[in-house]
Design an enzyme around this catalytic site. Structure first.
Site, PDB file in Angstrom:
ATOM      1  N   LEU A  57      72.355 -57.077  81.401  1.00 27.46           N
ATOM      2  CA  LEU A  57      71.716 -57.484  82.755  1.00 27.46           C
ATOM      3  C   LEU A  57      71.053 -58.723  82.518  1.00 27.46           C
ATOM      4  O   LEU A  57      70.384 -58.963  81.486  1.00 27.46           O
ATOM      5  CB  LEU A  57      70.840 -56.352  83.166  1.00 27.46           C
ATOM      6  CG  LEU A  57      71.340 -55.011  83.552  1.00 27.46           C
ATOM      7  CD1 LEU A  57      70.517 -53.834  83.841  1.00 27.46           C
ATOM      8  CD2 LEU A  57      72.415 -54.995  84.631  1.00 27.46           C
ATOM      9  N   ASP A  58      70.925 -59.508  83.458  1.00 23.47           N
ATOM     10  CA  ASP A  58      70.259 -60.760  83.552  1.00 23.47           C
ATOM     11  C   ASP A  58      68.724 -60.408  83.190  1.00 23.47           C
ATOM     12  O   ASP A  58      68.272 -59.447  83.588  1.00 23.47           O
ATOM     13  CB  ASP A  58      70.546 -61.594  84.634  1.00 23.47           C
ATOM     14  CG  ASP A  58      71.792 -62.157  84.987  1.00 23.47           C
ATOM     15  OD1 ASP A  58      72.589 -62.242  83.911  1.00 23.47           O
ATOM     16  OD2 ASP A  58      72.193 -62.352  86.079  1.00 23.47           O
ATOM     17  N   LYS A  59      68.019 -61.667  82.755  1.00 27.53           N
ATOM     18  CA  LYS A  59      66.605 -61.379  82.405  1.00 27.53           C
ATOM     19  C   LYS A  59      65.814 -60.818  83.902  1.00 27.53           C
ATOM     20  O   LYS A  59      65.027 -59.894  83.778  1.00 27.53           O
ATOM     21  CB  LYS A  59      65.755 -62.608  82.120  1.00 27.53           C
ATOM     22  CG  LYS A  59      64.770 -62.499  81.678  1.00 27.53           C
ATOM     23  CD  LYS A  59      64.096 -64.092  81.186  1.00 27.53           C
ATOM     24  CE  LYS A  59      62.387 -63.729  80.554  1.00 27.53           C
ATOM     25  NZ  LYS A  59      62.135 -65.038  80.243  1.00 27.53           N
ATOM     26  N   LYS A  69      75.924 -62.063  91.034  1.00 32.39           N
ATOM     27  CA  LYS A  69      75.536 -63.354  91.582  1.00 32.39           C
ATOM     28  C   LYS A  69      76.439 -64.611  92.017  1.00 32.39           C
ATOM     29  O   LYS A  69      76.477 -65.230  93.032  1.00 32.39           O
ATOM     30  CB  LYS A  69      74.387 -64.029  90.717  1.00 32.39           C
ATOM     31  CG  LYS A  69      73.193 -63.099  90.304  1.00 32.39           C
ATOM     32  CD  LYS A  69      72.364 -63.628  89.517  1.00 32.39           C
ATOM     33  CE  LYS A  69      71.129 -62.782  89.162  1.00 32.39           C
ATOM     34  NZ  LYS A  69      70.288 -63.225  87.832  1.00 32.39           N
TER      35      LYS A  69
END
Ligand code: URA
Length: 232
Positions: A95-97, A183
């Site tokens: 998962l992205d930051k 995204k």
């Protein structure tokens, strides 16, 4: 037992004294007894030690990297009990930051690999807040597969929860897991994602009351549900 990272020293001592622990098949009630690397320690029939398979579900907070270790930033491994990195427990995908939500971690490499295989169609459900008003045209585009610069995304399910001119909220289900996938899909439709949360991963959802930064150890039933999800 404590070194394996699954429980504290005092819990281990209590379980040993209660006669719940076996060494090489024999009950061992003396917490002071030393075990060798080659000894097989079991607790309620399950092997304890570096080789034992471990499965966790973490509610990842924003601002934490999905990585094994980082010299500067906090990683998801820092939120789990100590010693799990020694046992090669790793995040399944990333998962992205700034993304929050459900992250599975395990040292079961075969299961992790299958869960990430796009051909297995393991669905991930996200709640996204995006800039601008989402419309039925976006729903259709997700359903058809959004063309991106380097590939066309597999069909995804978009359900609009709230639409307004400034921000909209939607649920999106994808079974791919390419870098920045969600995204990028919204970006290609002109909607920048301002918040992204993973609510489910295959059959697993975040248990009620599990706060950001907290984790649970998956039960045998939950692990079986994951196995069922890849064998469909
Ligand atoms: N898609 C993204 O763009 N980011 C995530 O963190 C997960 C899925």
């Amino acid at each position: 037992m404590a070194q394996s990272g699954e429980r504290t020293r005092s819990e281990a001592v209590r379980l040993i004294k209660l006669g719940k622990v076996q060494v090489n098949g024999l009950c061992q009630r003396d917490p002071a007894v030393k075990v060798k690397e080659s000894d097989i320690v079991t607790l309620a029939g399950e092997t304890v030690g570096d080789d034992a398979l471990q499965y966790y579900l973490l509610h990842k907070p924003s601002g934490v990297l999905t990585a094994a270790r980082d010299s500067r930033a906090q990683t998801v491994m820092d939120l789990l009990p100590e010693n799990l990195s020694r046992r090669k427990v790793l995040p399944v995908g990333r998962l992205d930051k700034d993304t929050t939500g459900l992250l599975v971690l395990t040292n079961d490499g075969a299961l992790a690999h299958s869960l990430l295989d796009p051909k297995r169609h393991v669905w991930k459900r996200y709640i996204a807040t995006v800039e601008g008003r989402l419309t039925e045209a976006d729903v259709s585009a997700f359903e058809e597969g959004v063309p991106l610069r380097d590939f066309t995304a597999q069909p995804a399910k978009l359900t609009i929860l709230e639409a307004a001119d400034d921000f909209s909220t939607a649920e999106v289900e994808v079974h791919e897991g390419k870098f920045h996938q969600v995204k990028r899909m919204f970006g290609a439709r002109g909607h920048e994602v301002v918040r992204l949360h993973r609510a489910s991963f295959g059959p697993l959802t975040i248990p009620e009351g599990l706060k950001e930064g907290e984790h649970i150890r998956l039960t045998d039933e939950q692990v079986q549900l994951l196995r069922d999800a890849i064998n469909r």
